[in-house]
Design an enzyme around this catalytic site. Structure first.
Site, PDB file in Angstrom:
ATOM      1  N   GLY A 243       0.797  -1.237   0.000  1.00  0.00           N
ATOM      2  CA  GLY A 243       0.000   0.000   0.000  1.00  0.00           C
ATOM      3  C   GLY A 243       0.819   1.272   0.000  1.00  0.00           C
ATOM      4  O   GLY A 243       1.014   1.893  -1.039  1.00  0.00           O
ATOM      5  N   ASP A 244       1.330   1.685   1.191  1.00  0.00           N
ATOM      6  CA  ASP A 244       2.135   2.915   1.233  1.00  0.00           C
ATOM      7  C   ASP A 244       3.566   2.573   1.621  1.00  0.00           C
ATOM      8  O   ASP A 244       4.260   3.358   2.240  1.00  0.00           O
ATOM      9  CB  ASP A 244       1.511   3.941   2.203  1.00  0.00           C
ATOM     10  CG  ASP A 244       1.550   3.476   3.654  1.00  0.00           C
ATOM     11  OD1 ASP A 244       1.752   2.262   3.884  1.00  0.00           O
ATOM     12  OD2 ASP A 244       1.380   4.325   4.548  1.00  0.00           O
ATOM     13  N   GLU A 245       3.989   1.371   1.227  1.00  0.00           N
ATOM     14  CA  GLU A 245       5.335   0.902   1.567  1.00  0.00           C
ATOM     15  C   GLU A 245       6.226   0.792   0.334  1.00  0.00           C
ATOM     16  O   GLU A 245       5.848   0.189  -0.669  1.00  0.00           O
ATOM     17  CB  GLU A 245       5.240  -0.460   2.259  1.00  0.00           C
ATOM     18  CG  GLU A 245       4.528  -0.379   3.596  1.00  0.00           C
ATOM     19  CD  GLU A 245       4.323  -1.734   4.238  1.00  0.00           C
ATOM     20  OE1 GLU A 245       4.133  -1.779   5.453  1.00  0.00           O
ATOM     21  OE2 GLU A 245       4.342  -2.749   3.505  1.00  0.00           O
TER      22      GLU A 245
END
Ligand SMILES: Nc1nc2c(ncn2[C@@H]2O[C@H](COP(=O)(O)OP(=O)(O)O)[C@@H](O)[C@H]2O)c(=O)[nH]1
Ligand SMILES: [Mg+2]
Length: 331
Positions: A243-245
Protein backbone atom coordinates in the site's frame (compact mmCIF):
# COMPACT_ATOMS: atom_id res chain seq x y z
CA UNK A 1 -9.94 -28.30 -51.82
CA UNK A 2 -11.04 -26.49 -55.00
CA UNK A 3 -13.37 -24.25 -53.04
CA UNK A 4 -10.71 -23.33 -50.56
CA UNK A 5 -8.24 -22.50 -53.31
CA UNK A 6 -10.82 -20.46 -55.14
CA UNK A 7 -11.71 -18.48 -52.03
CA UNK A 8 -8.18 -17.55 -51.16
CA UNK A 9 -6.74 -17.14 -54.63
CA UNK A 10 -9.33 -14.83 -56.15
CA UNK A 11 -8.40 -16.36 -59.49
CA UNK A 12 -11.22 -18.85 -59.64
CA UNK A 13 -12.63 -17.56 -62.94
CA UNK A 14 -9.46 -17.92 -64.98
CA UNK A 15 -8.79 -21.25 -63.37
CA UNK A 16 -12.25 -22.47 -64.41
CA UNK A 17 -11.92 -20.99 -67.90
CA UNK A 18 -8.70 -22.80 -68.53
CA UNK A 19 -10.17 -25.98 -67.13
CA UNK A 20 -7.31 -26.74 -64.83
CA UNK A 21 -7.35 -29.97 -62.94
CA UNK A 22 -6.04 -28.72 -59.62
CA UNK A 23 -5.34 -31.66 -57.38
CA UNK A 24 -6.07 -34.08 -60.19
CA UNK A 25 -4.06 -37.21 -60.75
CA UNK A 26 -1.91 -35.79 -63.51
CA UNK A 27 -0.96 -32.19 -62.95
CA UNK A 28 1.00 -30.44 -65.69
CA UNK A 29 3.97 -28.25 -64.76
CA UNK A 30 1.89 -25.12 -65.39
CA UNK A 31 -0.60 -26.23 -62.80
CA UNK A 32 2.11 -27.00 -60.29
CA UNK A 33 3.45 -23.48 -60.79
CA UNK A 34 -0.02 -22.06 -60.43
CA UNK A 35 -0.44 -23.92 -57.14
CA UNK A 36 2.91 -22.67 -55.91
CA UNK A 37 2.03 -19.10 -56.83
CA UNK A 38 -1.34 -19.39 -55.17
CA UNK A 39 0.32 -20.59 -52.01
CA UNK A 40 3.10 -17.96 -52.13
CA UNK A 41 0.73 -15.08 -52.73
CA UNK A 42 -1.88 -15.98 -50.17
CA UNK A 43 -0.04 -17.04 -47.04
CA UNK A 44 -0.02 -14.26 -44.47
CA UNK A 45 3.76 -14.69 -43.99
CA UNK A 46 6.78 -13.32 -45.83
CA UNK A 47 8.49 -15.87 -48.04
CA UNK A 48 11.74 -15.28 -49.89
CA UNK A 49 14.30 -17.13 -51.95
CA UNK A 50 17.88 -15.94 -52.22
CA UNK A 51 20.96 -16.98 -54.19
CA UNK A 52 24.29 -17.84 -52.56
CA UNK A 53 25.21 -14.14 -52.39
CA UNK A 54 21.99 -13.41 -50.47
CA UNK A 55 20.41 -11.60 -53.42
CA UNK A 56 16.67 -12.05 -53.64
CA UNK A 57 15.59 -14.28 -56.49
CA UNK A 58 11.96 -14.28 -55.51
CA UNK A 59 9.70 -12.98 -52.74
CA UNK A 60 5.97 -13.27 -52.21
CA UNK A 61 3.38 -10.52 -52.14
CA UNK A 62 3.27 -10.34 -48.37
CA UNK A 63 7.03 -9.75 -48.28
CA UNK A 64 6.78 -7.09 -51.00
CA UNK A 65 4.18 -5.22 -48.95
CA UNK A 66 6.39 -5.52 -45.89
CA UNK A 67 9.47 -4.24 -47.74
CA UNK A 68 7.45 -1.33 -49.10
CA UNK A 69 7.68 -2.19 -52.80
CA UNK A 70 4.81 -2.28 -55.26
CA UNK A 71 5.39 -5.78 -56.60
CA UNK A 72 7.49 -8.85 -55.74
CA UNK A 73 9.43 -8.63 -59.03
CA UNK A 74 11.06 -5.41 -57.85
CA UNK A 75 12.98 -7.31 -55.18
CA UNK A 76 14.87 -9.50 -57.65
CA UNK A 77 18.67 -9.03 -57.43
CA UNK A 78 18.35 -6.73 -54.47
CA UNK A 79 19.52 -7.58 -50.95
CA UNK A 80 18.36 -7.02 -47.38
CA UNK A 81 20.53 -3.89 -47.31
CA UNK A 82 18.05 -2.28 -49.73
CA UNK A 83 15.14 -2.70 -47.32
CA UNK A 84 16.45 -3.07 -43.78
CA UNK A 85 18.89 -1.31 -41.49
CA UNK A 86 22.57 -2.02 -42.05
CA UNK A 87 22.78 -3.98 -38.80
CA UNK A 88 19.82 -6.20 -39.67
CA UNK A 89 21.11 -6.83 -43.17
CA UNK A 90 24.56 -7.76 -41.84
CA UNK A 91 23.06 -10.25 -39.39
CA UNK A 92 20.89 -11.81 -42.11
CA UNK A 93 23.94 -12.19 -44.32
CA UNK A 94 25.87 -13.94 -41.53
CA UNK A 95 22.92 -16.29 -40.91
CA UNK A 96 22.64 -17.19 -44.57
CA UNK A 97 26.37 -17.75 -45.04
CA UNK A 98 26.23 -20.13 -42.09
CA UNK A 99 23.30 -22.02 -43.58
CA UNK A 100 25.14 -22.36 -46.88
CA UNK A 101 28.31 -23.49 -45.07
CA UNK A 102 26.63 -26.02 -42.76
CA UNK A 103 23.57 -27.01 -44.75
CA UNK A 104 21.61 -26.68 -41.50
CA UNK A 105 18.44 -24.61 -41.14
CA UNK A 106 17.92 -21.90 -38.53
CA UNK A 107 14.53 -22.53 -37.00
CA UNK A 108 12.16 -20.01 -35.42
CA UNK A 109 14.64 -17.20 -34.94
CA UNK A 110 12.87 -14.40 -33.14
CA UNK A 111 14.15 -11.15 -34.53
CA UNK A 112 13.32 -7.52 -34.38
CA UNK A 113 13.12 -6.29 -37.94
CA UNK A 114 13.78 -2.62 -38.50
CA UNK A 115 13.00 -1.33 -41.95
CA UNK A 116 14.96 1.49 -43.49
CA UNK A 117 12.00 3.79 -42.73
CA UNK A 118 12.39 2.99 -39.03
CA UNK A 119 9.27 0.86 -38.64
CA UNK A 120 9.82 -2.07 -36.32
CA UNK A 121 8.17 -5.49 -36.36
CA UNK A 122 8.95 -8.68 -34.49
CA UNK A 123 9.13 -11.76 -36.67
CA UNK A 124 9.74 -15.44 -36.15
CA UNK A 125 11.83 -16.66 -39.06
CA UNK A 126 12.86 -20.08 -40.27
CA UNK A 127 15.70 -20.05 -42.80
CA UNK A 128 16.70 -23.12 -44.78
CA UNK A 129 19.25 -24.13 -47.40
CA UNK A 130 17.89 -24.22 -50.95
CA UNK A 131 19.03 -27.24 -52.94
CA UNK A 132 18.85 -27.83 -56.66
CA UNK A 133 17.72 -31.19 -57.99
CA UNK A 134 21.27 -32.51 -57.87
CA UNK A 135 21.46 -31.69 -54.17
CA UNK A 136 23.79 -28.69 -54.41
CA UNK A 137 23.08 -25.74 -52.17
CA UNK A 138 22.21 -22.90 -54.52
CA UNK A 139 21.00 -20.40 -51.94
CA UNK A 140 18.61 -20.08 -49.04
CA UNK A 141 14.94 -19.53 -48.50
CA UNK A 142 12.93 -18.47 -45.52
CA UNK A 143 9.55 -17.83 -44.03
CA UNK A 144 8.90 -14.99 -41.58
CA UNK A 145 5.80 -14.76 -39.47
CA UNK A 146 4.86 -11.47 -37.87
CA UNK A 147 4.73 -11.95 -34.09
CA UNK A 148 4.59 -8.27 -33.12
CA UNK A 149 1.24 -8.65 -31.41
CA UNK A 150 2.37 -11.68 -29.43
CA UNK A 151 5.50 -9.82 -28.34
CA UNK A 152 3.42 -6.84 -27.26
CA UNK A 153 1.21 -9.06 -25.10
CA UNK A 154 4.26 -10.83 -23.66
CA UNK A 155 5.78 -7.50 -22.70
CA UNK A 156 2.49 -6.40 -21.18
CA UNK A 157 2.27 -9.60 -19.12
CA UNK A 158 5.85 -9.13 -18.03
CA UNK A 159 5.01 -5.59 -16.91
CA UNK A 160 1.92 -6.72 -15.06
CA UNK A 161 3.85 -9.46 -13.29
CA UNK A 162 6.81 -7.35 -12.20
CA UNK A 163 5.70 -3.71 -12.02
CA UNK A 164 3.22 -1.77 -9.93
CA UNK A 165 0.45 -0.36 -12.13
CA UNK A 166 -0.07 2.81 -10.08
CA UNK A 167 3.50 4.07 -9.75
CA UNK A 168 5.17 2.07 -12.54
CA UNK A 169 7.85 1.03 -10.06
CA UNK A 170 9.11 -2.55 -9.71
CA UNK A 171 6.80 -4.59 -7.46
CA UNK A 172 7.54 -6.95 -4.60
CA UNK A 173 8.34 -9.90 -6.88
CA UNK A 174 10.93 -7.99 -8.93
CA UNK A 175 12.43 -6.43 -5.82
CA UNK A 176 12.90 -9.85 -4.21
CA UNK A 177 14.46 -11.11 -7.39
CA UNK A 178 17.00 -8.27 -7.38
CA UNK A 179 17.83 -8.85 -3.70
CA UNK A 180 18.17 -12.57 -4.39
CA UNK A 181 20.74 -11.81 -7.09
CA UNK A 182 22.85 -9.86 -4.63
CA UNK A 183 22.63 -12.71 -2.13
CA UNK A 184 23.92 -15.06 -4.81
CA UNK A 185 26.76 -12.71 -5.62
CA UNK A 186 27.65 -12.45 -1.92
CA UNK A 187 28.11 -16.23 -1.78
CA UNK A 188 30.96 -16.05 -4.23
CA UNK A 189 34.39 -16.26 -2.69
CA UNK A 190 36.28 -12.97 -2.35
CA UNK A 191 33.13 -10.92 -2.61
CA UNK A 192 33.39 -8.08 -0.13
CA UNK A 193 30.71 -5.84 -1.51
CA UNK A 194 28.02 -4.57 0.81
CA UNK A 195 24.44 -3.64 0.05
CA UNK A 196 21.52 -2.26 2.01
CA UNK A 197 17.77 -2.60 1.98
CA UNK A 198 15.81 0.47 3.04
CA UNK A 199 12.20 -0.05 4.05
CA UNK A 200 9.97 3.03 3.78
CA UNK A 201 6.44 3.59 5.01
CA UNK A 202 4.54 6.83 4.58
CA UNK A 203 3.57 8.50 7.83
CA UNK A 204 -0.09 9.33 8.37
CA UNK A 205 -1.10 8.10 4.95
CA UNK A 206 -4.43 6.79 6.19
CA UNK A 207 -5.37 10.33 7.22
CA UNK A 208 -4.72 11.60 3.67
CA UNK A 209 -7.02 8.92 2.28
CA UNK A 210 -9.65 9.67 4.90
CA UNK A 211 -9.58 13.45 4.52
CA UNK A 212 -8.86 13.99 0.81
CA UNK A 213 -10.10 10.73 -0.65
CA UNK A 214 -8.58 7.60 -2.10
CA UNK A 215 -7.71 9.26 -5.41
CA UNK A 216 -5.71 11.93 -3.62
CA UNK A 217 -3.99 9.10 -1.75
CA UNK A 218 -3.09 7.51 -5.07
CA UNK A 219 -1.67 10.77 -6.36
CA UNK A 220 0.42 11.16 -3.24
CA UNK A 221 1.82 7.65 -3.76
CA UNK A 222 2.78 8.52 -7.34
CA UNK A 223 4.23 11.88 -6.32
CA UNK A 224 6.25 10.25 -3.56
CA UNK A 225 7.53 7.59 -5.95
CA UNK A 226 8.81 10.28 -8.34
CA UNK A 227 10.56 12.10 -5.48
CA UNK A 228 12.15 8.88 -4.23
CA UNK A 229 13.45 8.11 -7.70
CA UNK A 230 15.61 11.20 -7.47
CA UNK A 231 17.54 9.56 -4.63
CA UNK A 232 18.60 6.58 -6.73
CA UNK A 233 21.82 5.74 -8.45
CA UNK A 234 21.49 3.77 -11.70
CA UNK A 235 22.22 0.40 -10.07
CA UNK A 236 19.69 0.88 -7.25
CA UNK A 237 16.15 -0.52 -7.26
CA UNK A 238 13.18 1.32 -5.85
CA UNK A 239 10.00 -0.71 -5.49
CA UNK A 240 6.49 -0.29 -4.21
CA UNK A 241 5.92 -3.45 -2.28
CA UNK A 242 2.65 -2.69 -0.59
CA UNK A 243 0.00 0.00 0.00
CA UNK A 244 2.13 2.91 1.23
CA UNK A 245 5.33 0.90 1.57
CA UNK A 246 8.39 1.34 -0.63
CA UNK A 247 11.71 -0.46 -0.55
CA UNK A 248 15.06 0.61 -1.85
CA UNK A 249 17.94 -1.70 -2.67
CA UNK A 250 21.22 0.17 -2.55
CA UNK A 251 24.15 -1.73 -3.95
CA UNK A 252 27.88 -1.17 -3.59
CA UNK A 253 27.92 0.75 -0.36
CA UNK A 254 31.21 1.18 1.42
CA UNK A 255 29.95 1.61 4.96
CA UNK A 256 26.83 2.08 7.01
CA UNK A 257 26.99 5.84 6.67
CA UNK A 258 26.40 5.46 2.92
CA UNK A 259 23.04 3.82 3.68
CA UNK A 260 21.98 6.37 6.28
CA UNK A 261 23.11 9.03 3.79
CA UNK A 262 20.57 7.73 1.28
CA UNK A 263 17.88 7.85 3.97
CA UNK A 264 18.85 11.44 4.76
CA UNK A 265 18.61 12.33 1.08
CA UNK A 266 15.12 10.79 0.99
CA UNK A 267 14.00 12.98 3.88
CA UNK A 268 15.41 16.04 2.11
CA UNK A 269 13.57 15.17 -1.10
CA UNK A 270 10.31 15.01 0.85
CA UNK A 271 10.70 18.35 2.63
CA UNK A 272 8.89 20.24 -0.11
CA UNK A 273 5.13 19.56 -0.23
CA UNK A 274 3.60 17.44 -2.99
CA UNK A 275 0.65 18.87 -4.89
CA UNK A 276 -2.35 16.57 -4.71
CA UNK A 277 -5.76 17.62 -6.10
CA UNK A 278 -5.05 21.28 -5.44
CA UNK A 279 -3.74 20.63 -1.92
CA UNK A 280 -0.15 20.90 -0.77
CA UNK A 281 0.55 17.74 1.13
CA UNK A 282 3.61 17.18 3.25
CA UNK A 283 4.68 13.58 2.89
CA UNK A 284 7.11 12.00 5.26
CA UNK A 285 8.37 8.50 5.55
CA UNK A 286 9.77 6.33 8.28
CA UNK A 287 12.82 4.41 7.14
CA UNK A 288 14.33 1.16 8.35
CA UNK A 289 17.70 -0.06 7.17
CA UNK A 290 19.18 -3.55 6.96
CA UNK A 291 22.79 -4.04 5.89
CA UNK A 292 24.02 -7.16 4.14
CA UNK A 293 27.05 -7.20 6.45
CA UNK A 294 24.75 -8.41 9.24
CA UNK A 295 24.85 -11.80 7.55
CA UNK A 296 21.20 -12.54 6.76
CA UNK A 297 20.35 -16.04 5.59
CA UNK A 298 18.02 -14.96 2.82
CA UNK A 299 16.21 -11.95 1.29
CA UNK A 300 13.12 -12.66 3.39
CA UNK A 301 15.04 -12.25 6.63
CA UNK A 302 16.73 -9.11 5.40
CA UNK A 303 13.44 -7.49 4.39
CA UNK A 304 11.78 -8.50 7.62
CA UNK A 305 14.59 -6.87 9.58
CA UNK A 306 14.41 -3.66 7.52
CA UNK A 307 10.64 -3.62 8.09
CA UNK A 308 11.11 -4.14 11.83
CA UNK A 309 13.71 -1.35 11.94
CA UNK A 310 11.25 0.92 10.13
CA UNK A 311 8.56 0.03 12.64
CA UNK A 312 10.87 0.81 15.55
CA UNK A 313 11.71 4.16 13.98
CA UNK A 314 8.03 4.95 13.47
CA UNK A 315 7.00 4.10 17.01
CA UNK A 316 9.98 5.94 18.45
CA UNK A 317 9.17 8.96 16.31
CA UNK A 318 12.63 8.77 14.79
CA UNK A 319 13.30 9.36 11.16
CA UNK A 320 15.67 6.49 10.56
CA UNK A 321 15.75 3.06 12.14
CA UNK A 322 18.74 0.81 11.86
CA UNK A 323 18.94 -2.89 11.69
CA UNK A 324 19.26 -4.37 15.17
CA UNK A 325 21.01 -7.32 13.68
CA UNK A 326 23.95 -5.20 12.63
CA UNK A 327 26.53 -5.28 15.41
CA UNK A 328 27.76 -1.71 14.95
CA UNK A 329 24.36 0.01 14.87
CA UNK A 330 22.51 -1.46 17.83
CA UNK A 331 18.92 -0.36 18.51
N1 LIG B 1 -5.04 5.64 -1.94
C1 LIG B 1 -4.54 4.41 -1.70
N2 LIG B 1 -4.51 3.94 -0.45
C2 LIG B 1 -3.98 2.72 -0.21
C3 LIG B 1 -3.50 1.92 -1.27
N3 LIG B 1 -3.04 0.77 -0.75
C4 LIG B 1 -3.22 0.84 0.58
N4 LIG B 1 -3.80 2.03 0.92
C5 LIG B 1 -4.14 2.51 2.25
O1 LIG B 1 -2.90 2.94 2.87
C6 LIG B 1 -3.05 2.91 4.26
C7 LIG B 1 -1.75 2.37 4.77
O2 LIG B 1 -1.82 2.10 6.09
P1 LIG B 1 -0.74 2.51 7.17
O3 LIG B 1 0.61 2.64 6.61
O4 LIG B 1 -0.92 1.50 8.27
O5 LIG B 1 -1.31 3.90 7.63
P2 LIG B 1 -0.55 5.18 8.14
O6 LIG B 1 0.17 4.77 9.37
O7 LIG B 1 -1.63 6.18 8.34
O8 LIG B 1 0.40 5.57 7.04
C8 LIG B 1 -4.29 2.09 4.57
O9 LIG B 1 -5.29 2.97 5.01
C9 LIG B 1 -4.70 1.53 3.20
O10 LIG B 1 -6.12 1.49 3.04
C10 LIG B 1 -3.58 2.44 -2.61
O11 LIG B 1 -3.19 1.82 -3.60
N5 LIG B 1 -4.11 3.69 -2.77
MG1 LIG C 1 1.87 4.21 6.39
Amino acid sequence: MRTVLRDISGRAESEEERGREIGGEISPLQDQLFLLETLMDNVPDSIYFKDRQSRFTRINRHAAARYGIASPELAVDRTDADFFTEEHAAQALRDEQEIIRTGQPLVNLEEKETLADGSVRWVSTTKLPLHDRAGNIVGTFGISRDITERKRIEEQLQRMAFYDALTDLPNRALFFDRVQHLFQRARRPLDNSMFAVLYLDLDGFKAINDSLGHQAGDELLVGTARRLERCLRPADTLARIGGDEFTLLVDEIGCEADATGVAARIHEELVAPIKVRGHEVFASVSVGIALSSAGFENPDDMLREADAAMYRAKTAGRAIGRSKAHPSTGA
